[in-house]
Motif scaffolding. Structure first.
Motif, mmCIF file in Angstrom:
data_model
loop_
_atom_site.group_PDB
_atom_site.id
_atom_site.type_symbol
_atom_site.label_atom_id
_atom_site.label_comp_id
_atom_site.label_asym_id
_atom_site.label_seq_id
_atom_site.Cartn_x
_atom_site.Cartn_y
_atom_site.Cartn_z
ATOM 1 N N ASN A 101 -8.948 16.805 17.242
ATOM 2 C CA ASN A 101 -8.771 16.461 15.833
ATOM 3 C C ASN A 101 -9.372 17.568 14.968
ATOM 4 N N LYS A 102 -9.676 17.239 13.687
ATOM 5 C CA LYS A 102 -10.255 18.217 12.768
ATOM 6 C C LYS A 102 -11.552 17.691 12.183
ATOM 7 N N LEU A 103 -12.288 16.963 12.997
ATOM 8 C CA LEU A 103 -13.573 16.410 12.561
ATOM 9 C C LEU A 103 -14.572 17.536 12.328
ATOM 10 N N SER A 104 -15.385 17.390 11.299
ATOM 11 C CA SER A 104 -16.329 18.457 10.939
ATOM 12 C C SER A 104 -17.715 17.876 10.688
ATOM 13 N N GLY A 105 -18.668 18.772 10.415
ATOM 14 C CA GLY A 105 -20.031 18.350 10.142
ATOM 15 C C GLY A 105 -20.806 18.032 11.408
ATOM 16 N N ALA A 106 -21.968 17.444 11.213
ATOM 17 C CA ALA A 106 -22.840 17.127 12.340
ATOM 18 C C ALA A 106 -22.509 15.761 12.925
ATOM 19 N N ILE A 107 -22.847 15.587 14.204
ATOM 20 C CA ILE A 107 -22.735 14.263 14.822
ATOM 21 C C ILE A 107 -23.881 13.419 14.285
ATOM 22 N N PRO A 108 -23.596 12.257 13.725
ATOM 23 C CA PRO A 108 -24.685 11.441 13.145
ATOM 24 C C PRO A 108 -25.693 11.013 14.199
ATOM 25 N N PHE A 109 -26.959 10.943 13.776
ATOM 26 C CA PHE A 109 -28.037 10.562 14.688
ATOM 27 C C PHE A 109 -27.812 9.163 15.245
ATOM 28 N N GLU A 110 -27.128 8.317 14.464
ATOM 29 C CA GLU A 110 -26.868 6.934 14.883
ATOM 30 C C GLU A 110 -26.013 6.848 16.140
ATOM 31 N N PHE A 111 -25.364 7.936 16.495
ATOM 32 C CA PHE A 111 -24.563 7.974 17.722
ATOM 33 C C PHE A 111 -25.408 7.621 18.949
ATOM 34 N N GLY A 112 -26.690 7.870 18.857
ATOM 35 C CA GLY A 112 -27.595 7.613 19.986
ATOM 36 C C GLY A 112 -27.705 6.154 20.353
ATOM 37 N N SER A 113 -27.143 5.258 19.514
ATOM 38 C CA SER A 113 -27.209 3.820 19.806
ATOM 39 C C SER A 113 -26.160 3.382 20.816
ATOM 40 N N LEU A 114 -25.258 4.274 21.192
ATOM 41 C CA LEU A 114 -24.185 3.905 22.135
ATOM 42 C C LEU A 114 -24.721 3.918 23.563
ATOM 43 N N LYS A 115 -25.574 2.987 23.886
ATOM 44 C CA LYS A 115 -26.303 2.986 25.161
ATOM 45 C C LYS A 115 -25.416 2.736 26.369
ATOM 46 N N LYS A 116 -24.221 2.147 26.158
ATOM 47 C CA LYS A 116 -23.356 1.821 27.293
ATOM 48 C C LYS A 116 -22.286 2.887 27.552
ATOM 49 N N ILE A 117 -22.269 3.926 26.739
ATOM 50 C CA ILE A 117 -21.205 4.917 26.832
ATOM 51 C C ILE A 117 -21.223 5.617 28.186
ATOM 52 N N GLU A 118 -20.033 5.738 28.801
ATOM 53 C CA GLU A 118 -19.893 6.405 30.095
ATOM 54 C C GLU A 118 -19.026 7.652 30.001
ATOM 55 N N TYR A 119 -18.077 7.625 29.083
ATOM 56 C CA TYR A 119 -17.160 8.755 28.951
ATOM 57 C C TYR A 119 -17.061 9.103 27.470
ATOM 58 N N LEU A 120 -17.452 10.333 27.092
ATOM 59 C CA LEU A 120 -17.462 10.751 25.697
ATOM 60 C C LEU A 120 -16.816 12.129 25.579
ATOM 61 N N ASP A 121 -15.725 12.207 24.822
ATOM 62 C CA ASP A 121 -15.006 13.469 24.624
ATOM 63 C C ASP A 121 -14.839 13.727 23.128
ATOM 64 N N LEU A 122 -15.576 14.717 22.618
ATOM 65 C CA LEU A 122 -15.495 15.137 21.216
ATOM 66 C C LEU A 122 -15.003 16.581 21.129
#
Length: 561
Positions: A52-73
């Motif tokens: 995609n064309k997402l910009s800026g920083a990854i928000p700190f709140e992303f750290g709450s995704l404790k169950k995440i197994e697969y992450l593609d940015l």
């Protein structure tokens, strides 16, 4: 919603989807920043926003995704630093942040992802040295650091990462000697080039300079043992050829059986003698000696005059036909490789015979037979208590981890099922039947014809026909559920593979009702096995754990019985 033409921003209301297990927004034209409301998606297991064309920083709140197994940015315009709290994703298996504009160094805390099997942070603007803490990523198989501005020496701690199979450090500013690690030594030269001053014994790399004491030591360690080992191997090889030729001449004179015999050495017998004895003790492969039949042949029990009991797997037709020279050569190469496997949870293959009349394998004999027969017998299945069953699951996991991660090239079984798990007198599990085995070569595509047992085959093989280690991982998941449940899970596999299934499943629903309910400690161990098995059933191969990771979890959490 992937692969569409969505061109708007991500709405903040997305935070209301707190029961969502999987979200795919990949390959669109989405713009703007990632809303901090993503931190409310606490049930998220799989997230794809690549392309995609997402910009800026990854928000700190992303750290709450404790169950995440697969992450593609990957393939966006994300910038600033990689959030250090990504290291809190304890269940993360695959992380792809490549093709962005991340800068600064690799966060040390990120390298606490002990369960991750793949990390791709290539094509960014990362700088500084590679942190030594990277060796903590014990399950890592694939690491891509290419096209950054990383500098300094390549760490010797890479040598501790036994599971690492592939590494790419193309175009950085790294220098110094290449670590004595399989991933580096087997890497194509293109994945190492484009750096400041790497040295070693790989083609197109500069030799380490002798002016440095460190460089002299590396050259000595790399070159001298190789020359010495090569000389010794060639010497033994020459002696071996001479002795084999002499033995063959003698055998040809003493033979009483017509036809040429090709016999890879087994036990303490010479090939011809053992061939004649097997024909004799099985009475010419009489049906009375038969203990089983399969798709490719018949299995016989043979008690030799030495007292050894072996299993003889006779193929339906000889492999000595003149028109099958190419197949026979490949087959023999695989047999030679399998004969060198030595693991307590793998059936020993003693040898292989090719004759104009008979072709067969000679294998270790195991008293209790196949796991499928035991589970199918009401009385015998009750002897297989919870501790024995947990031990069987561990044994199979250890065997597959050895095949996938400790053999070079890796060995993929392709037909893990309860019929191919044999038990000895102590109910110890042994993986058997390598009739469909595939040796994975790093330079091949590993495309294959269909093989395996219905109900255990990974779903991707139905449409890709591409064999990987993750195919065995899927089959292991089915087998583990079968061992705990006492029977094959059948059509319930599809529901067990759903991302939210782990939230709703009750352990009593997957227990063999023929056994008494387990104690609290054993129940907790069974839950660990069931949760691991469900992860193995994930429809996405890349989201399944590796057998190395599985064996580590079982070793740590399941008591020895």
């Amino acid at each position: 919603m992937g692969n569409n033409n969505i061109a708007s921003r991500i709405p903040h209301e997305i935070g209301n989807w707190n029961q969502l297990g999987e979200l795919d927004l990949s390959s669109n034209h989405i713009v703007g920043t990632i809303p901090k409301e993503f931190g409310k998606l606490i049930s998220l297991i799989i997230l794809r926003m690549n392309g995609n064309k997402l910009s800026g920083a990854i928000p700190f709140e992303f750290g709450s995704l404790k169950k995440i197994e697969y992450l593609d940015l990957s393939s966006n315009k994300l910038s600033k630093s990689i959030p250090s709290n990504f290291g809190d994703f304890e269940k993360l298996i695959d992380l792809n942040l490549s093709h962005n504009n991340f800068s600064q160094g690799i966060p040390t805390h990120l390298l606490k992802l002990s369960h991750a099997s793949k990390l791709d942070i290539s094509y960014n603007s990362l700088n500084g040295e590679i942190p030594s803490e990277i060796s903590q990523m014990e399950s890592l198989e694939i690491l891509n650091l290419s096209h950054n501005n990383l500098s300094g020496f390549i760490l010797k701690s890479f040598e501790q990462m036994r599971g690492l199979l592939h590494i790419d450090i193309f175009y950085n500013e790294l220098q110094g000697p290449i670590p004595n690690s399989k991933a580096f030594l087997d890497a194509p030269i293109g994945t190492l080039k484009g750096n400041k001053g790497l040295c070693g014994n790989a083609t197109d790399l500069q030799p380490c300079k002798h002016s440095s004491k460190r460089g002299q030591k590396v050259v000595f360690l790399l070159v001298f043992p190789l020359l010495g080992a090569t000389f010794v191997l060639l010497s033994f090889f020459g002696i071996f050829l001479f002795m084999q030729r002499r033995k063959t001449d003698l055998e040809s004179k003493q033979s009483k059986t017509e036809g040429q015999v090709l016999f890879l050495s087994i036990l303490h017998f010479n090939g011809r003698t053992l061939y004649d004895e097997i024909i004799k003790v099985t009475n010419g492969f009489d049906a009375l000696c038969c203990i089983g039949k399969g798709g490719h042949g018949t299995v016989y029990k043979a008690e030799l005059t030495s007292g050894d009991i072996v299993v003889v797997k006779k193929f339906n037709r000889p492999l000595h036909d003149a028109g099958e020279n190419r197949f026979q050569k490949e087959f023999l190469n695989e047999i030679r490789a399998l004969m060198h496997i030595r693991h307590r949870n793998i059936v020993k293959l003693y040898g292989f015979c090719s004759h104009v009349q008979h072709s067969f394998l000679v294998c270790q004999y195991l008293e209790r037979g196949s796991l499928s027969i035991i589970l199918g017998n009401e009385d015998v299945a009750k002897e297989l208590g919870w501790c024995k069953r947990l031990n069987i699951v561990k044994g199979v996991a250890y065997a597959l981890s050895y095949m996938h991660h400790d053999c070079s090239p890796s060995i993929i079984h392709r037909d893990i099922s309860s019929s191919n798990i044999l038990l000895d007198s102590q109910f110890e599990a042994h993986v058997s039947d390598f009739g469909t085995v595939k040796l994975l070569k790093p330079d091949s595509s590993n495309w294959t014809s269909f093989a395996g047992t219905y109900g255990y085959v990974a779903p991707e093989l139905a449409y890709t026909m591409k064999v990987t280690e993750k195919c065995d991982v899927y089959s292991f998941g089915v087998l583990a559920i079968e061992v705990i449940r006492g029977k094959h899970p059948g059509d319930s596999i599809s529901s067990l593979s759903m991302p939210l299934a782990m939230e709703n499943i009750q352990v009593k629903d997957v227990l063999d009702q023929r056994l008494p309910f387990p104690t609290a400690q054993v129940e907790n161990e069974l839950i660990i096995v069931v949760e691991l098995a469900m992860k193995c059933l994930n429809a996405y191969p890349q989201s399944r754990p590796t057998m190395h990771m599985i064996s580590q979890v079982l070793s740590t959490n399941i008591a020895n019985s």
